[in-house]
Write a protein that holds these residues in place. Structure first.
Motif, PDB file in Angstrom:
ATOM      1  N   PHE A 113       3.468  34.954 -12.230  1.00  0.00           N
ATOM      2  CA  PHE A 113       3.503  36.408 -12.133  1.00  0.00           C
ATOM      3  C   PHE A 113       2.347  36.879 -11.269  1.00  0.00           C
ATOM      4  O   PHE A 113       1.302  36.228 -11.206  1.00  0.00           O
ATOM      5  CB  PHE A 113       3.418  37.040 -13.534  1.00  0.00           C
ATOM      6  CG  PHE A 113       4.496  36.556 -14.449  1.00  0.00           C
ATOM      7  CD1 PHE A 113       5.759  37.108 -14.399  1.00  0.00           C
ATOM      8  CD2 PHE A 113       4.256  35.529 -15.333  1.00  0.00           C
ATOM      9  CE1 PHE A 113       6.771  36.645 -15.230  1.00  0.00           C
ATOM     10  CE2 PHE A 113       5.253  35.056 -16.170  1.00  0.00           C
ATOM     11  CZ  PHE A 113       6.513  35.620 -16.121  1.00  0.00           C
ATOM     12  N   ASP A 118       1.941  41.682 -15.671  1.00  0.00           N
ATOM     13  CA  ASP A 118       3.324  41.223 -15.541  1.00  0.00           C
ATOM     14  C   ASP A 118       3.605  40.061 -16.489  1.00  0.00           C
ATOM     15  O   ASP A 118       4.673  39.984 -17.091  1.00  0.00           O
ATOM     16  CB  ASP A 118       3.611  40.794 -14.100  1.00  0.00           C
ATOM     17  CG  ASP A 118       3.558  41.952 -13.117  1.00  0.00           C
ATOM     18  OD1 ASP A 118       3.752  43.102 -13.542  1.00  0.00           O
ATOM     19  OD2 ASP A 118       3.320  41.687 -11.924  1.00  0.00           O
ATOM     20  N   ALA A 119       2.647  39.149 -16.629  1.00  0.00           N
ATOM     21  CA  ALA A 119       2.807  38.016 -17.549  1.00  0.00           C
ATOM     22  C   ALA A 119       2.914  38.510 -18.993  1.00  0.00           C
ATOM     23  O   ALA A 119       3.728  38.009 -19.779  1.00  0.00           O
ATOM     24  CB  ALA A 119       1.640  37.040 -17.407  1.00  0.00           C
ATOM     25  N   THR A 122       6.368  40.225 -19.612  1.00  0.00           N
ATOM     26  CA  THR A 122       7.431  39.223 -19.745  1.00  0.00           C
ATOM     27  C   THR A 122       7.314  38.471 -21.064  1.00  0.00           C
ATOM     28  O   THR A 122       8.324  38.122 -21.677  1.00  0.00           O
ATOM     29  CB  THR A 122       7.383  38.247 -18.562  1.00  0.00           C
ATOM     30  OG1 THR A 122       7.439  38.996 -17.342  1.00  0.00           O
ATOM     31  CG2 THR A 122       8.551  37.283 -18.595  1.00  0.00           C
TER      32      THR A 122
END
Length: 139
Positions: A113, A118-119, A122
């Protein structure tokens, strides 16, 4: 006169290729720092500019992230980076930076990512309501 063996020929070829690669690396241009005035808020040249801290609610879960404190580096295990700390609902989510290729988490280890945010997002999607179990490399 005897001919060289395949092993000797392969060794000579490998040595020549390594020499050429080494010469190429030594003669490659290096990056230069410009003398232009820089913004006072920007990090100093050579300093690691990490991702910005975040604190948000995503799909009903509170995700937070910030650079780790200086003392966390002293307590990090060998091979484990403690440069950035992410938590979901107050429980630590282990994130790792993979050089310039991006970030991954313990939940989505094989995906990369752009940012730890973003990690974390998710990971929240992948958890589907489950709680984060702390990462313990010794266990």
């Amino acid at each position: 006169m005897s001919r060289p063996t395949r092993r000797q020929a392969l060794g000579a070829a490998t040595g020549a290729a390594a020499s050429i690669a080494l010469v190429g690396m030594v003669s490659a241009p290096t990056a230069t720092v410009s003398a232009a005035p820089r913004d006072e808020k920007a990090p100093a040249p050579g300093a690691a500019a990490g991702p910005a801290p975040f604190d948000e609610v995503f799909q009903g879960r509170r995700i937070q992230g910030a650079p780790a404190e200086a003392h966390a580096h002293a307590h990090a295990h060998a091979g484990q980076s403690a440069a950035y700390r992410v938590s979901i609902d107050g429980r630590d989510l282990h994130v790792m930076q993979h050089g310039k290729s991006g970030w991954s988490s313990a939940i989505n280890h094989y995906e990369r990512f752009a940012t730890p945010l973003d990690a974390a997002r998710t990971a929240v999607i992948s958890l589907k309501g489950a709680t984060v179990v702390p990462f313990d490399p010794i266990a």
